[in-house]
Design a protein around this motif. Structure first.
Motif, PDB file in Angstrom:
ATOM      1  N   ILE A  33       0.832  -1.208   0.000  1.00  0.00           N
ATOM      2  CA  ILE A  33       0.000   0.000   0.000  1.00  0.00           C
ATOM      3  C   ILE A  33       0.866   1.258   0.000  1.00  0.00           C
ATOM      4  O   ILE A  33       0.631   2.198  -0.773  1.00  0.00           O
ATOM      5  CB  ILE A  33      -0.953  -0.012   1.215  1.00  0.00           C
ATOM      6  N   ILE A  34       1.887   1.281   0.861  1.00  0.00           N
ATOM      7  CA  ILE A  34       2.750   2.467   0.940  1.00  0.00           C
ATOM      8  C   ILE A  34       3.480   2.685  -0.378  1.00  0.00           C
ATOM      9  O   ILE A  34       3.517   3.801  -0.921  1.00  0.00           O
ATOM     10  CB  ILE A  34       3.752   2.328   2.098  1.00  0.00           C
ATOM     11  N   GLY A  35       4.082   1.629  -0.916  1.00  0.00           N
ATOM     12  CA  GLY A  35       4.812   1.757  -2.174  1.00  0.00           C
ATOM     13  C   GLY A  35       3.916   2.165  -3.327  1.00  0.00           C
ATOM     14  O   GLY A  35       4.285   3.011  -4.152  1.00  0.00           O
ATOM     15  N   TYR A  36       2.723   1.571  -3.383  1.00  0.00           N
ATOM     16  CA  TYR A  36       1.794   1.902  -4.474  1.00  0.00           C
ATOM     17  C   TYR A  36       1.321   3.346  -4.377  1.00  0.00           C
ATOM     18  O   TYR A  36       1.257   4.056  -5.396  1.00  0.00           O
ATOM     19  CB  TYR A  36       0.603   0.948  -4.438  1.00  0.00           C
ATOM     20  N   MET A  37       0.982   3.800  -3.178  1.00  0.00           N
ATOM     21  CA  MET A  37       0.493   5.162  -3.012  1.00  0.00           C
ATOM     22  C   MET A  37       1.578   6.191  -3.357  1.00  0.00           C
ATOM     23  O   MET A  37       1.327   7.168  -4.067  1.00  0.00           O
ATOM     24  CB  MET A  37      -0.008   5.371  -1.583  1.00  0.00           C
ATOM     25  N   ILE A  38       2.783   5.982  -2.844  1.00  0.00           N
ATOM     26  CA  ILE A  38       3.875   6.918  -3.130  1.00  0.00           C
ATOM     27  C   ILE A  38       4.184   6.933  -4.620  1.00  0.00           C
ATOM     28  O   ILE A  38       4.331   8.004  -5.234  1.00  0.00           O
ATOM     29  CB  ILE A  38       5.132   6.544  -2.324  1.00  0.00           C
ATOM     30  N   GLY A  39       4.300   5.751  -5.227  1.00  0.00           N
ATOM     31  CA  GLY A  39       4.590   5.686  -6.655  1.00  0.00           C
ATOM     32  C   GLY A  39       3.513   6.325  -7.505  1.00  0.00           C
ATOM     33  O   GLY A  39       3.816   7.001  -8.500  1.00  0.00           O
ATOM     34  N   SER A  40       2.251   6.143  -7.122  1.00  0.00           N
ATOM     35  CA  SER A  40       1.144   6.720  -7.892  1.00  0.00           C
ATOM     36  C   SER A  40       1.154   8.243  -7.823  1.00  0.00           C
ATOM     37  O   SER A  40       0.986   8.925  -8.844  1.00  0.00           O
ATOM     38  CB  SER A  40      -0.193   6.183  -7.376  1.00  0.00           C
ATOM     39  N   VAL A  41       1.346   8.786  -6.619  1.00  0.00           N
ATOM     40  CA  VAL A  41       1.356  10.248  -6.463  1.00  0.00           C
ATOM     41  C   VAL A  41       2.513  10.861  -7.238  1.00  0.00           C
ATOM     42  O   VAL A  41       2.342  11.847  -7.971  1.00  0.00           O
ATOM     43  CB  VAL A  41       1.444  10.623  -4.965  1.00  0.00           C
ATOM     44  N   ILE A  42       3.704  10.283  -7.099  1.00  0.00           N
ATOM     45  CA  ILE A  42       4.867  10.813  -7.826  1.00  0.00           C
ATOM     46  C   ILE A  42       4.640  10.712  -9.328  1.00  0.00           C
ATOM     47  O   ILE A  42       4.938  11.644 -10.086  1.00  0.00           O
ATOM     48  CB  ILE A  42       6.144  10.056  -7.420  1.00  0.00           C
ATOM     49  N   GLY A  43       4.108   9.590  -9.784  1.00  0.00           N
ATOM     50  CA  GLY A  43       3.883   9.401 -11.209  1.00  0.00           C
ATOM     51  C   GLY A  43       2.890  10.401 -11.781  1.00  0.00           C
ATOM     52  O   GLY A  43       3.101  10.942 -12.878  1.00  0.00           O
ATOM     53  N   ILE A  44       1.807  10.675 -11.053  1.00  0.00           N
ATOM     54  CA  ILE A  44       0.799  11.618 -11.544  1.00  0.00           C
ATOM     55  C   ILE A  44       1.358  13.043 -11.560  1.00  0.00           C
ATOM     56  O   ILE A  44       1.208  13.768 -12.547  1.00  0.00           O
ATOM     57  CB  ILE A  44      -0.476  11.537 -10.681  1.00  0.00           C
ATOM     58  N   VAL A  45       2.017  13.438 -10.468  1.00  0.00           N
ATOM     59  CA  VAL A  45       2.546  14.802 -10.380  1.00  0.00           C
ATOM     60  C   VAL A  45       3.594  15.044 -11.468  1.00  0.00           C
ATOM     61  O   VAL A  45       3.542  16.044 -12.212  1.00  0.00           O
ATOM     62  CB  VAL A  45       3.139  15.069  -8.987  1.00  0.00           C
TER      63      VAL A  45
END
Length: 259
Positions: A68-80
């Motif tokens: 969950i932590i890795g997916y959330m961080i990766g998703s936010v960075i990827g979108i931004v």
């Protein structure tokens, strides 16, 4: 009416097929004496004993936390980053070579470097998941934002719409189908990387447990770990579809229903 019937049959088939496969597996393996392919009943007994006992806190909780932590961080960075690169010309020119190189680099190949940099533990496992998810989401976000109709920008400029409203009310909704596609692909990749990272220099997690069971020739426990990973993957995709994809793309679903 035909649309409703087709949808009903699709749901029925989605329910029948997994049940049929489980029934076939049960009867096919019932009399098995092969140590590598134990009976499904034994696997399910091991599943309940392991994952509804101490194994849940010892292995499942750490795995899901890292996932969950890795997916959330990766998703936010990827979108931004994706929005920034997709909309800013000079940044896209600067970052394209780096992005193209990084996307071709398999995340598991970074495991030795990640161990050296982050050590052995949750930080390394989360880092590997972040790296893999970032580029899937990033590339889809770049394509989505670059594919937005230029007329929207012209209209926003003419009416002097503030930039924050352009982003939240125009750009992101228009690019949301591709962003959501990247997020959904990222879930499957995150589960894979969770397992891979736990099979190397780890002391807990579902991947660690499954590998240890295989090395100890405890194939019943190994199969129970594999079944659990399959269940986690299916549930993650279902939860994403219900709580992320449908709310964000409800308008697209409505448009498709009218066809």
């Amino acid at each position: 009416m035909n649309g409703v019937t087709t949808k009903t049959w699709r749901v029925v088939w989605e329910l029948i097929l997994p049940v049929a496969l489980v029934v076939i597996w049960w009867f096919w393996s019932a009399a098995s004496t092969n140590m590598y392919f134990p009976p499904l009943g034994d696997i399910l007994d091991s599943f309940g004993r392991t994952w509804f006992g101490d194994g849940f806190l010892q292995h499942v909780v750490p795995s899901l936390r890292n996932l969950i932590i890795g997916y959330m961080i990766g998703s936010v960075i990827g979108i931004v980053l994706g929005v920034a690169i997709g909309r800013v010309g000079w940044l896209r020119w600067l970052m394209t070579p780096i992005v193209e190189y990084a996307r071709a680099l398999p995340p598991p190949a970074l495991l030795p470097f990640a161990i050296l940099l982050l050590g052995i533990g949750p930080e390394m496992q989360v880092g590997i998941i972040v790296f893999g998810v970032v580029f899937v989401v990033l590339l889809n976000t770049i394509d989505g934002t670059r594919g937005v109709e230029p007329t929207l920008d012209d209209v926003a400029t003419v009416y002097q719409i503030p930039r924050r409203y352009r982003l939240t009310e125009m750009l992101l909704p228009a690019a949301s189908p591709q962003i959501v596609a990247g997020l959904r692909t990222g879930i499957s990749l995150a589960v894979i990387l969770m397992v891979v990272s736990e099979m190397t220099a780890a002391t807990q997690g579902i991947g660690f447990f499954t590998l240890q069971a295989q090395q100890n020739f405890n194939f019943t426990d190994m199969w129970s770990g594999m079944v659990l990973l399959a269940v986690i993957g299916v549930l993650a995709n279902l939860l994403f579809a219900w709580f992320v994809e449908r709310p964000l793309l409800f308008w697209q679903a409505g448009a498709n229903a009218k066809r």
